[in-house]
Scaffold this motif. Structure first.
Motif, PDB file in Angstrom:
ATOM      1  N   LEU A   8       0.847  -1.193   0.000  1.00  0.00           N
ATOM      2  CA  LEU A   8       0.000   0.000   0.000  1.00  0.00           C
ATOM      3  C   LEU A   8       0.883   1.243   0.000  1.00  0.00           C
ATOM      4  O   LEU A   8       2.042   1.194   0.453  1.00  0.00           O
ATOM      5  N   PRO A   9       0.400   2.375  -0.493  1.00  0.00           N
ATOM      6  CA  PRO A   9       1.245   3.558  -0.636  1.00  0.00           C
ATOM      7  C   PRO A   9       2.043   3.894   0.622  1.00  0.00           C
ATOM      8  O   PRO A   9       1.508   3.861   1.739  1.00  0.00           O
ATOM      9  N   THR A  10       3.300   4.186   0.419  1.00  0.00           N
ATOM     10  CA  THR A  10       4.310   4.618   1.404  1.00  0.00           C
ATOM     11  C   THR A  10       4.802   3.484   2.294  1.00  0.00           C
ATOM     12  O   THR A  10       5.619   3.722   3.194  1.00  0.00           O
ATOM     13  N   THR A  11       4.352   2.249   2.077  1.00  0.00           N
ATOM     14  CA  THR A  11       4.831   1.130   2.893  1.00  0.00           C
ATOM     15  C   THR A  11       6.309   0.892   2.613  1.00  0.00           C
ATOM     16  O   THR A  11       6.717   0.755   1.459  1.00  0.00           O
ATOM     17  N   THR A  12       7.106   0.815   3.654  1.00  0.00           N
ATOM     18  CA  THR A  12       8.536   0.539   3.491  1.00  0.00           C
ATOM     19  C   THR A  12       8.772  -0.971   3.497  1.00  0.00           C
ATOM     20  O   THR A  12       7.908  -1.760   3.873  1.00  0.00           O
ATOM     21  N   TYR A  13       9.968  -1.354   3.105  1.00  0.00           N
ATOM     22  CA  TYR A  13      10.360  -2.768   3.089  1.00  0.00           C
ATOM     23  C   TYR A  13      10.227  -3.368   4.483  1.00  0.00           C
ATOM     24  O   TYR A  13       9.660  -4.449   4.660  1.00  0.00           O
ATOM     25  N   GLU A  14      10.729  -2.659   5.474  1.00  0.00           N
ATOM     26  CA  GLU A  14      10.683  -3.171   6.846  1.00  0.00           C
ATOM     27  C   GLU A  14       9.243  -3.288   7.335  1.00  0.00           C
ATOM     28  O   GLU A  14       8.881  -4.272   8.013  1.00  0.00           O
ATOM     29  N   GLU A  15       8.403  -2.317   7.010  1.00  0.00           N
ATOM     30  CA  GLU A  15       7.000  -2.378   7.435  1.00  0.00           C
ATOM     31  C   GLU A  15       6.281  -3.551   6.774  1.00  0.00           C
ATOM     32  O   GLU A  15       5.479  -4.238   7.413  1.00  0.00           O
ATOM     33  N   ALA A  16       6.547  -3.786   5.507  1.00  0.00           N
ATOM     34  CA  ALA A  16       5.893  -4.891   4.807  1.00  0.00           C
ATOM     35  C   ALA A  16       6.230  -6.226   5.463  1.00  0.00           C
ATOM     36  O   ALA A  16       5.351  -7.092   5.639  1.00  0.00           O
ATOM     37  N   LEU A  17       7.487  -6.408   5.841  1.00  0.00           N
ATOM     38  CA  LEU A  17       7.876  -7.666   6.470  1.00  0.00           C
ATOM     39  C   LEU A  17       7.329  -7.781   7.889  1.00  0.00           C
ATOM     40  O   LEU A  17       6.998  -8.883   8.348  1.00  0.00           O
ATOM     41  N   THR A  18       7.198  -6.659   8.595  1.00  0.00           N
ATOM     42  CA  THR A  18       6.582  -6.679   9.919  1.00  0.00           C
ATOM     43  C   THR A  18       5.125  -7.123   9.827  1.00  0.00           C
ATOM     44  O   THR A  18       4.651  -7.946  10.627  1.00  0.00           O
ATOM     45  N   ALA A  19       4.402  -6.591   8.850  1.00  0.00           N
ATOM     46  CA  ALA A  19       2.997  -6.974   8.661  1.00  0.00           C
ATOM     47  C   ALA A  19       2.890  -8.454   8.314  1.00  0.00           C
ATOM     48  O   ALA A  19       1.972  -9.152   8.781  1.00  0.00           O
ATOM     49  N   LEU A  20       3.818  -8.943   7.503  1.00  0.00           N
ATOM     50  CA  LEU A  20       3.803 -10.361   7.156  1.00  0.00           C
ATOM     51  C   LEU A  20       4.003 -11.228   8.393  1.00  0.00           C
ATOM     52  O   LEU A  20       3.301 -12.237   8.584  1.00  0.00           O
ATOM     53  N   ASP A  21       4.929 -10.840   9.237  1.00  0.00           N
ATOM     54  CA  ASP A  21       5.150 -11.588  10.484  1.00  0.00           C
ATOM     55  C   ASP A  21       3.901 -11.575  11.359  1.00  0.00           C
ATOM     56  O   ASP A  21       3.563 -12.586  11.996  1.00  0.00           O
ATOM     57  N   ASP A  22       3.213 -10.420  11.405  1.00  0.00           N
ATOM     58  CA  ASP A  22       1.998 -10.320  12.214  1.00  0.00           C
ATOM     59  C   ASP A  22       0.957 -11.351  11.779  1.00  0.00           C
ATOM     60  O   ASP A  22       0.384 -12.083  12.603  1.00  0.00           O
TER      61      ASP A  22
END
Length: 632
Positions: free
Chosen positions: A435-449
């Protein structure tokens, strides 16, 4: 609405909506019920389902090697396997068992892959007859006998186009029908056309004279007026609200008026013959049009009902009455509720009503994470027969969720996942990694969640983000950190290039985005693949008799190597040429032991080879079946 009119409408649902194979899309059933209540005789043709059957016959006729399908692809493996295991996608009564719940339905969807056409600007001009996909659809329409299907006394032909990949096949269908010499006008309608700009609609009408007009937004009342005109011999689409047509002065686009009161709509008129051919049909019941939240900036579904309130919902009483009537009329007990997101208050009242009335059904619905879906309500939904909810969670990053105006934050998303797991309510979770402005680190954090709840998820769908011109993100990209790019780009999940806004999101590099998509798809595959492997460690004893699970496998030799695909688990493994030569005596399903392999390859090599085959789900206990005729 119970006025008397006359006329006959032929309503078609064209290819290609591969996710609807094995089911019956409700658009023509809803329209037919409305027209029939006014005295119009309706015939429905589910050409999408017929296309699935044509694909299967085409695969068998080509001995599992249909043109345009790469032999070393999953689609190639599906074609070869289905050619020899055709009956696997039909039940004992010969009914279609290739819906989303069937074990092998996804194989039919793989066959359809080459025919999914994302309509770009080329569809606004004359049809390119050199395209192989055009020839294929023409071949299908000829095989389907379209020229003889439309009765001579038909007043109007209506073609329903909810999805982008149906647009080119719908235009080809209109051409073929008009080529029969019919005087009946051809009318197109549905979301794929409602989301088009009026400029694009004008170009389409100019380039495709077989289309007499297009209905935009709610279609019931405009279509009835058009049928009445055609039956009376006074064709005048310019007088009907919500209609686009080509006049002597050029394209004209009439403003829509409010759509019907959903509580006054008749029960959908599902054709019994079509339902009787499906192994596990799901009937659709309209719960709402529009979305009760309606604020997600990346969503354009809320744009589909111009002229009407942004949200129109059903009353629980009439909704329950319709469910009961459909059960009694068709004897079916599986339903999907048509809604962008079922409202919590409605869900509570309807679930209580189903339990009080003793309605023994299963049902599913789209839902959004909402704090009002508390544990008590989720448990009530499960008790009432909710089979699963499809949840557009997208991500768990609070900052990003707030940017695009989602209702929930990370805490609420995780609470929802935990409560649904605890009450035993399965979820199908939709994720958008970028989604707009999502960083690489945020994307992987969401995946872990989300991965922490993997065991309780029914399935996961991953959609790379796509900005559509008809959404707030597409209208105001700079508010969401996007840079508009006028120089090309790939199509996205909407499969509708005309509505794409090409852009760049600098929050991730292309390499980071590709890696994020890979990891999300890997996670989805791990959740979605059914694991039918033997629980114990096959071959632990050197004299355990094993065999290849040939009834589930496609085997393809490529330069001496062996490409093995398990059609049930979707696992693939490439066996190098040297190892393939060792295994060749056994690939038809004959039994072997680790000791026998060790004699041929050595103990350590045999152990490694067995370990890799076990991991990929290619082996079973030799006592579970006999040899099969598997060509390599």
């Amino acid at each position: 609405m119970h006025r008397s009119t006359s006329g006959r409408a032929w309503l078609a649902f064209p290819p290609l909506v591969d996710t609807n194979f094995g089911s019956f899309y409700p658009s023509t059933a809803v329209l037919a019920a409305y027209l029939e209540a006014a005295g119009v005789d309706c015939v429905q043709a589910d050409l999408n389902e017929e296309f699935a059957l044509w694909l299967l016959e085409r695969t068998r006729d080509t001995d599992g090697r249909p043109p345009g399908v790469g032999q070393d692809t999953m689609a190639g493996a599906a074609a070869r396997w289905l050619a020899r295991s055709h009956d696997s996608v039909f039940d004992e009564q010969g009914r279609h068992d290739f819906g989303p719940e069937s074990e092998y339905g996804y194989l039919v969807r793989l066959l359809a892959g080459p025919f999914l056409v994302d309509p770009d600007e080329s569809v606004l001009g004359p049809v390119d007859r050199e395209r192989p996909v055009v020839a294929a659809y023409e071949e299908f329409y000829a095989a389907a006998g379209i020229a003889d299907r439309v009765p001579e006394d038909t007043s109007l032909i209506g073609i329903s186009v909810p999805m982008g990949p149906q647009l080119l096949p719908a235009l080809l269908l209109a051409e073929r029908i008009k080529a029969t010499g019919t005087a009946a006008p051809v009318v197109l309608g549905g979301p794929a056309l409602s989301l088009m700009s009026t400029g694009d609609l004008g170009r389409l009408l100019r380039a495709h004279p077989a289309v007499d007009c297009v209905v935009r937004f709610d279609g019931e009342q405009p279509l009835l007026e058009l049928v009445e005109q055609a039956a009376a011999g006074r064709w005048d689409p310019g007088s009907v609200a919500g209609v686009s047509h080509l006049s002597a002065d050029g394209p004209l686009h009439n403003d829509p008026v409010a759509g019907p009161n959903l509580n006054s709509l008749p029960v959908p008129s599902y054709p019994r013959e079509a339902l009787s051919q499906l192994a596990s049909p799901t009937l659709a019941v309209t719960q709402a049009r529009g979305c009760y939240w309606g604020k997600c900036d990346y969503c354009d579904f809320i744009e589909l009902y111009d002229g009407s309130p942004p949200f129109r919902g059903r009353h629980p009483g009439p909704f329950l009455d319709e469910l009961a009537e459909l059960v009694g009329r068709f004897g079916k007990s599986r339903f999907t509720f048509i809604t962008e997101s079922i409202p919590p208050a409605f869900a509570r009242r309807v679930c209580r009503g189903m339990l009080e009335r003793g309605l023994d059904i299963t049902w599913s619905s789209f839902a959004m994470v909402d704090r009002r879906f508390d544990r008590e309500l989720l448990e009530l939904m499960a008790r009432s027969g909710c089979e699963f909810l499809v949840v557009g969670m997208e991500t768990t990053i609070t900052r990003v969720l707030k940017l695009v105006h989602k209702s929930a934050d990370r805490e609420e998303n995780l609470r929802f996942l935990a409560d649904a797991r605890d009450v035993g309510l399965p979820l199908i979770v939709n994720l958008i990694p970028d989604l707009p402005t999502t960083t690489y680190e945020e994307a992987l954090t969401a995946l872990d969640d989300v991965a922490a709840y993997a065991d309780s998820l029914r399935s996961v769908s991953v959609f790379p983000f796509e900005a559509t011109r008809s959404s707030n993100v597409g209208r105001f990209p700079e508010r969401f950190g996007l840079q508009v790019d006028d120089g090309g780009g790939a199509s996205g999940q909407a499969q509708y290039a005309l509505n794409h806004l090409r852009n760049t999101d600098p929050a991730m590099t292309p390499g980071e985005r590709a890696e994020v998509h890979r990891r999300y798809r890997q996670f989805a595959d791990s959740v979605n693949s059914r694991d039918y492997r033997t629980a114990r460690r096959l071959g632990h004893d050197p004299d355990d008799a094993l065999r290849f699970a040939v009834e589930e496998l496609d085997l393809l030799e490529v330069d001496g190597a062996l490409l093995c695909t398990n059609m049930r688990t979707r696992e693939r493994v490439r066996v190098p040429a040297k190892a393939a030569a060792i295994l060749r005596p056994y690939v038809h399903g004959s039994a072997f032991t680790r000791r026998q392999l060790a004699v041929r390859a050595g103990e350590s090599a045999a152990e490694r080879l067995l370990g890799n085959l076990r991991k990929a789900g290619m082996l079973v206990d030799a006592s579970t079946g006999a040899e099969h005729d598997v060509r390599v």
